[in-house]
Motif scaffolding. Structure first.
Motif, PDB file in Angstrom:
ATOM      1  N   GLY A  96       0.786  -1.328  -0.055  1.00  0.00           N
ATOM      2  CA  GLY A  96       0.015  -0.255   0.109  1.00  0.00           C
ATOM      3  C   GLY A  96       0.807   1.432   0.097  1.00  0.00           C
ATOM      4  O   GLY A  96       2.074   1.137   0.583  1.00  0.00           O
ATOM      5  N   VAL A  97       0.248   2.211  -0.169  1.00  0.00           N
ATOM      6  CA  VAL A  97       1.007   3.546  -0.274  1.00  0.00           C
ATOM      7  C   VAL A  97       1.431   4.120   1.012  1.00  0.00           C
ATOM      8  O   VAL A  97       2.451   4.493   1.256  1.00  0.00           O
ATOM      9  CB  VAL A  97       0.440   4.778  -1.072  1.00  0.00           C
ATOM     10  N   VAL A  98       0.511   3.811   2.049  1.00  0.00           N
ATOM     11  CA  VAL A  98       0.958   4.009   3.362  1.00  0.00           C
ATOM     12  C   VAL A  98       2.042   3.212   3.888  1.00  0.00           C
ATOM     13  O   VAL A  98       2.843   3.702   4.423  1.00  0.00           O
ATOM     14  CB  VAL A  98      -0.391   3.992   4.274  1.00  0.00           C
ATOM     15  N   PRO A  99       1.975   2.082   3.722  1.00  0.00           N
ATOM     16  CA  PRO A  99       3.256   1.178   4.092  1.00  0.00           C
ATOM     17  C   PRO A  99       4.292   1.885   3.630  1.00  0.00           C
ATOM     18  O   PRO A  99       5.515   1.620   3.830  1.00  0.00           O
ATOM     19  CB  PRO A  99       2.949   0.020   3.471  1.00  0.00           C
ATOM     20  N   VAL A 121      -2.212  17.832   5.581  1.00  0.00           N
ATOM     21  CA  VAL A 121      -1.958  16.699   4.519  1.00  0.00           C
ATOM     22  C   VAL A 121      -2.396  15.639   5.135  1.00  0.00           C
ATOM     23  O   VAL A 121      -2.923  15.530   6.256  1.00  0.00           O
ATOM     24  CB  VAL A 121      -0.389  16.708   4.153  1.00  0.00           C
ATOM     25  N   TYR A 122      -2.840  14.337   4.454  1.00  0.00           N
ATOM     26  CA  TYR A 122      -3.420  13.303   4.664  1.00  0.00           C
ATOM     27  C   TYR A 122      -2.783  12.847   5.838  1.00  0.00           C
ATOM     28  O   TYR A 122      -1.533  12.589   5.955  1.00  0.00           O
ATOM     29  CB  TYR A 122      -2.916  12.270   3.248  1.00  0.00           C
ATOM     30  N   PRO A 123      -3.543  12.515   6.891  1.00  0.00           N
ATOM     31  CA  PRO A 123      -2.892  12.122   8.169  1.00  0.00           C
ATOM     32  C   PRO A 123      -1.606  11.296   8.349  1.00  0.00           C
ATOM     33  O   PRO A 123      -0.940  11.419   9.233  1.00  0.00           O
ATOM     34  CB  PRO A 123      -4.138  11.808   9.360  1.00  0.00           C
ATOM     35  N   HIS A 173      -2.990  16.992  -4.020  1.00  0.00           N
ATOM     36  CA  HIS A 173      -3.026  17.241  -2.647  1.00  0.00           C
ATOM     37  C   HIS A 173      -4.443  16.656  -2.010  1.00  0.00           C
ATOM     38  O   HIS A 173      -5.576  16.869  -2.313  1.00  0.00           O
ATOM     39  CB  HIS A 173      -2.885  18.678  -2.323  1.00  0.00           C
ATOM     40  N   ASN A 174      -4.219  15.866  -0.978  1.00  0.00           N
ATOM     41  CA  ASN A 174      -5.248  15.392  -0.059  1.00  0.00           C
ATOM     42  C   ASN A 174      -5.239  16.103   1.230  1.00  0.00           C
ATOM     43  O   ASN A 174      -4.043  15.812   1.989  1.00  0.00           O
ATOM     44  CB  ASN A 174      -5.459  13.765   0.119  1.00  0.00           C
ATOM     45  N   PRO A 175      -5.867  17.142   1.903  1.00  0.00           N
ATOM     46  CA  PRO A 175      -7.246  17.264   1.680  1.00  0.00           C
ATOM     47  C   PRO A 175      -7.773  18.241   0.622  1.00  0.00           C
ATOM     48  O   PRO A 175      -9.094  18.345   0.302  1.00  0.00           O
ATOM     49  CB  PRO A 175      -8.006  17.579   2.981  1.00  0.00           C
ATOM     50  N   SER A 201       7.056  11.647  -3.763  1.00  0.00           N
ATOM     51  CA  SER A 201       5.794  12.229  -4.229  1.00  0.00           C
ATOM     52  C   SER A 201       4.698  11.033  -4.247  1.00  0.00           C
ATOM     53  O   SER A 201       4.980  10.025  -4.785  1.00  0.00           O
ATOM     54  CB  SER A 201       5.869  12.747  -5.499  1.00  0.00           C
ATOM     55  N   ASP A 202       3.690  11.206  -3.368  1.00  0.00           N
ATOM     56  CA  ASP A 202       2.644  10.415  -3.315  1.00  0.00           C
ATOM     57  C   ASP A 202       1.430  10.845  -4.191  1.00  0.00           C
ATOM     58  O   ASP A 202       0.802  12.003  -4.168  1.00  0.00           O
ATOM     59  CB  ASP A 202       1.815  10.194  -1.835  1.00  0.00           C
ATOM     60  N   GLU A 203       1.479   9.959  -5.319  1.00  0.00           N
ATOM     61  CA  GLU A 203       0.673  10.386  -6.516  1.00  0.00           C
ATOM     62  C   GLU A 203      -0.707   9.510  -6.841  1.00  0.00           C
ATOM     63  O   GLU A 203      -1.182   9.255  -7.761  1.00  0.00           O
ATOM     64  CB  GLU A 203       1.401  10.608  -7.903  1.00  0.00           C
ATOM     65  N   ILE A 204      -1.029   8.983  -5.641  1.00  0.00           N
ATOM     66  CA  ILE A 204      -2.287   8.015  -5.673  1.00  0.00           C
ATOM     67  C   ILE A 204      -3.347   8.616  -6.235  1.00  0.00           C
ATOM     68  O   ILE A 204      -4.141   7.720  -6.772  1.00  0.00           O
ATOM     69  CB  ILE A 204      -2.295   7.345  -4.364  1.00  0.00           C
ATOM     70  N   HIS A 205      -3.667   9.884  -6.144  1.00  0.00           N
ATOM     71  CA  HIS A 205      -4.851  10.610  -6.776  1.00  0.00           C
ATOM     72  C   HIS A 205      -4.742  10.982  -8.227  1.00  0.00           C
ATOM     73  O   HIS A 205      -5.482  11.819  -8.707  1.00  0.00           O
ATOM     74  CB  HIS A 205      -5.273  11.718  -6.011  1.00  0.00           C
ATOM     75  N   GLY A 206      -3.407  10.762  -8.829  1.00  0.00           N
ATOM     76  CA  GLY A 206      -3.067  11.278 -10.200  1.00  0.00           C
ATOM     77  C   GLY A 206      -3.810  11.002 -11.119  1.00  0.00           C
ATOM     78  O   GLY A 206      -3.519  11.755 -12.235  1.00  0.00           O
ATOM     79  N   THR A 236      -5.364   1.604  -6.917  1.00  0.00           N
ATOM     80  CA  THR A 236      -6.587   0.993  -6.071  1.00  0.00           C
ATOM     81  C   THR A 236      -7.491   2.233  -5.809  1.00  0.00           C
ATOM     82  O   THR A 236      -8.644   2.100  -5.718  1.00  0.00           O
ATOM     83  CB  THR A 236      -6.038   0.501  -4.805  1.00  0.00           C
ATOM     84  N   LYS A 237      -7.048   3.516  -5.718  1.00  0.00           N
ATOM     85  CA  LYS A 237      -7.696   4.743  -5.643  1.00  0.00           C
ATOM     86  C   LYS A 237      -8.630   5.043  -6.691  1.00  0.00           C
ATOM     87  O   LYS A 237      -9.592   5.183  -6.700  1.00  0.00           O
ATOM     88  CB  LYS A 237      -6.969   5.743  -5.052  1.00  0.00           C
ATOM     89  N   THR A 238      -7.976   5.096  -7.922  1.00  0.00           N
ATOM     90  CA  THR A 238      -8.497   5.299  -9.110  1.00  0.00           C
ATOM     91  C   THR A 238      -9.582   4.332  -9.482  1.00  0.00           C
ATOM     92  O   THR A 238     -10.637   4.717 -10.133  1.00  0.00           O
ATOM     93  CB  THR A 238      -7.316   5.123 -10.276  1.00  0.00           C
TER      94      THR A 238
HETATM   95  C1  LIG Z   1      -2.894  10.691  -0.420  1.00  0.00           C
HETATM   96  C2  LIG Z   1      -3.092   9.478  -0.070  1.00  0.00           C
HETATM   97  N1  LIG Z   1      -2.151   8.350   0.033  1.00  0.00           N
HETATM   98  C3  LIG Z   1      -2.340   7.027   0.325  1.00  0.00           C
HETATM   99  C4  LIG Z   1      -3.775   6.590   0.539  1.00  0.00           C
HETATM  100  C5  LIG Z   1      -3.860   5.322   1.007  1.00  0.00           C
HETATM  101  O1  LIG Z   1      -3.232   4.453   0.006  1.00  0.00           O
HETATM  102  P1  LIG Z   1      -2.944   2.709   0.510  1.00  0.00           P
HETATM  103  O2  LIG Z   1      -4.352   2.416   0.573  1.00  0.00           O
HETATM  104  O3  LIG Z   1      -2.589   2.389  -0.757  1.00  0.00           O
HETATM  105  O4  LIG Z   1      -2.423   2.661   1.514  1.00  0.00           O
HETATM  106  C6  LIG Z   1      -4.697   7.553   0.472  1.00  0.00           C
HETATM  107  C7  LIG Z   1      -6.077   7.143   0.822  1.00  0.00           C
HETATM  108  O5  LIG Z   1      -7.053   7.796   1.197  1.00  0.00           O
HETATM  109  C8  LIG Z   1      -4.348   8.814   0.091  1.00  0.00           C
HETATM  110  O6  LIG Z   1      -5.179   9.983   0.163  1.00  0.00           O
END
Ligand SMILES: Cc1ncc(COP(=O)(O)O)c(C=O)c1O
Length: 391
Positions: A96-99, A121-123, A173-175, A201-206, A236-238
């Motif tokens: 996952g991106v968080v890991p 920013v995303y917690p 950017h989240n949020p 660079s976290d681009e999960i919303h890209g 996964t987000k897309t």
């Molecule tokens: C900016 C951002 N990074 C990562 C994640 C979660 O990534 P993952 O589910 O792959 O750990 C989110 C989910 O909301 C997010 O908004």
């Protein structure tokens, strides 16, 4: 026009974190959940079909490897969508991106090192730094014309004086839903280059971008950036398949890649599960039409939300997202402390939102709403928000 995204899907009793934890999270099951970032839409049929196909044709759920066809699908997607030229060697997998946030922190820094992030920013940006015994330095984003902007002078000042090892960027950017412009990304990257700060660079919303905005993946801007920029992303987000828990890391520089691989070996976290491989490949190969329809629907939802605030609650400041499906708005007119504010929306509005303060001190008095739901549910949510603002 009717859309299949209009379908109201009952997600209760599916072990959904969004829908099935309301009692624990908000103390009531009466609450309409518009918080955690997954969509209330069906995952694309092409993904579900690929998973069914795997179950039908693969009777042994043994250990699996990433197939060549998955690497190709990722490389093609990044080339076509983001003009990113990837090689197979540059791609790592992660659960996952968080890991991956924890991984980059551990691989690139030492305990007590300074890691910089934006505020808000995303917690998990904060928690993955502090849980791994590093220090968080924040650079506050300013809201200008209802959009977040970076403070480059202040970032440089901190780079100059505080020995920052790593900057973790959220693009989009989240949020706030800002899709950072190429100019902004160049300014930030040049500062990182000058002060030898690794840029993640976290681009999960890209891939969730609204017209007319254009997303730029920071590493594609200049070949020099390949030496110090690492990209974290996922399908996964897309494609609304976060439950398959899988993601990618794109890292060109061999030294940085070796550090990541060594760190992954410490916990054997370099592979993902069978279903993650299958889902990501199917999404990238076959998901384009679904994504186009989904973005159309989300644009319709966003227009409705913007219109609602302008006409029903004109005093409320709303940050209109350029990407993502998250809407950030200010609720200071209620005159409540942060904790009481979220609780007010739960108890009076019967709506479950994310508390802005969880995104950092600059999130105080804000709330985040997830608009990736059927229009019927969205309208109900907006009604509840209005009720909370007016009672
Ligand atoms: C900016 C951002 N990074 C990562 C994640 C979660 O990534 P993952 O589910 O792959 O750990 C989110 C989910 O909301 C997010 O908004």
């Amino acid at each position: 026009m009717e859309s299949h995204f209009d379908e109201v899907i009952n997600r209760l009793e599916t072990n959904s974190i969004k829908w099935d934890t309301l009692e624990d999270r908000y103390g009531s099951t009466e609450v309409l959940p518009m918080w955690i970032a997954d969509m209330d839409f069906k995952t694309p049929k092409v993904v579900l079909d690929a998973l069914k196909n795997t179950l039908e044709n693969c009777p042994v759920l043994g250990y699996t490897k990433a197939p060549d066809s998955l690497y190709e699908a990722i490389i093609d997607w990044q080339q076509q969508k983001h003009n990113m030229s990837l090689t197979r060697e540059a791609i790592l997998f992660s659960p996952g991106v968080v890991p991956s946030l924890a991984l980059v922190v551990n691989a690139f820094t030492s305990p007590e090192d300074n890691v910089m992030i934006h505020d808000p920013v995303y917690p998990p940006f904060t928690s993955m730094i502090t849980a791994n015994q590093r220090k968080v330095l924040r650079s506050e984003l300013t809201i200008k014309d209802n959009q977040f902007v970076m403070n480059f002078e202040e970032i440089e000042q901190q780079f100059k004086t505080k020995d920052v090892k790593l900057f973790i960027l959220c693009n989009p950017h989240n949020p706030g839903g800002r899709v950072w412009s190429k100019d902004e990304l160049i300014q930030l990257s040049e500062l990182c280059y000058k002060y030898k700060v690794i840029l993640v660079s976290d681009e999960i919303h890209g891939d969730l971008i609204f017209n007319p905005h254009r997303f730029t993946s920071v590493v594609t801007i200049d070949e020099r950036y390949q030496d110090f920029v690492v990209t974290l992303t996922a399908a996964t987000k897309t494609f609304n398949m976060a439950g398959t828990k899988n993601s990618m890391i794109y890292v060109y520089n061999e030294g940085l890649r070796n550090l990541l691989v060594q760190e992954q070996h410490k916990s054997e976290q370099s592979g993902i599960n069978t279903f993650g491989y299958v889902a990501t490949e199917a999404a990238y190969r076959l998901g384009d039409d679904w994504l186009a329809d989904c973005l159309d629907y989300l644009e319709g939802n966003l227009a409705l939300v913007v219109d609602f605030f302008a006409t029903e609650l004109p005093e409320v400041m709303v940050v209109k997202p350029q990407g993502t499906y998250l809407v950030w708005f200010n609720a200071s007119s209620l005159g409540l402390e942060d904790q009481a504010l979220t609780q007010h929306f739960v108890e009076v509005g019967k709506i479950g939102l994310n508390a802005g303060i969880d995104f950092g001190p600059a999130g105080s008095q804000f709330l985040r709403m997830n608009i990736a739901t059927s229009r019927t549910t969205l309208v109900e949510g907006l009604k509840r928000i209005k009720y909370a603002f007016t009672h």
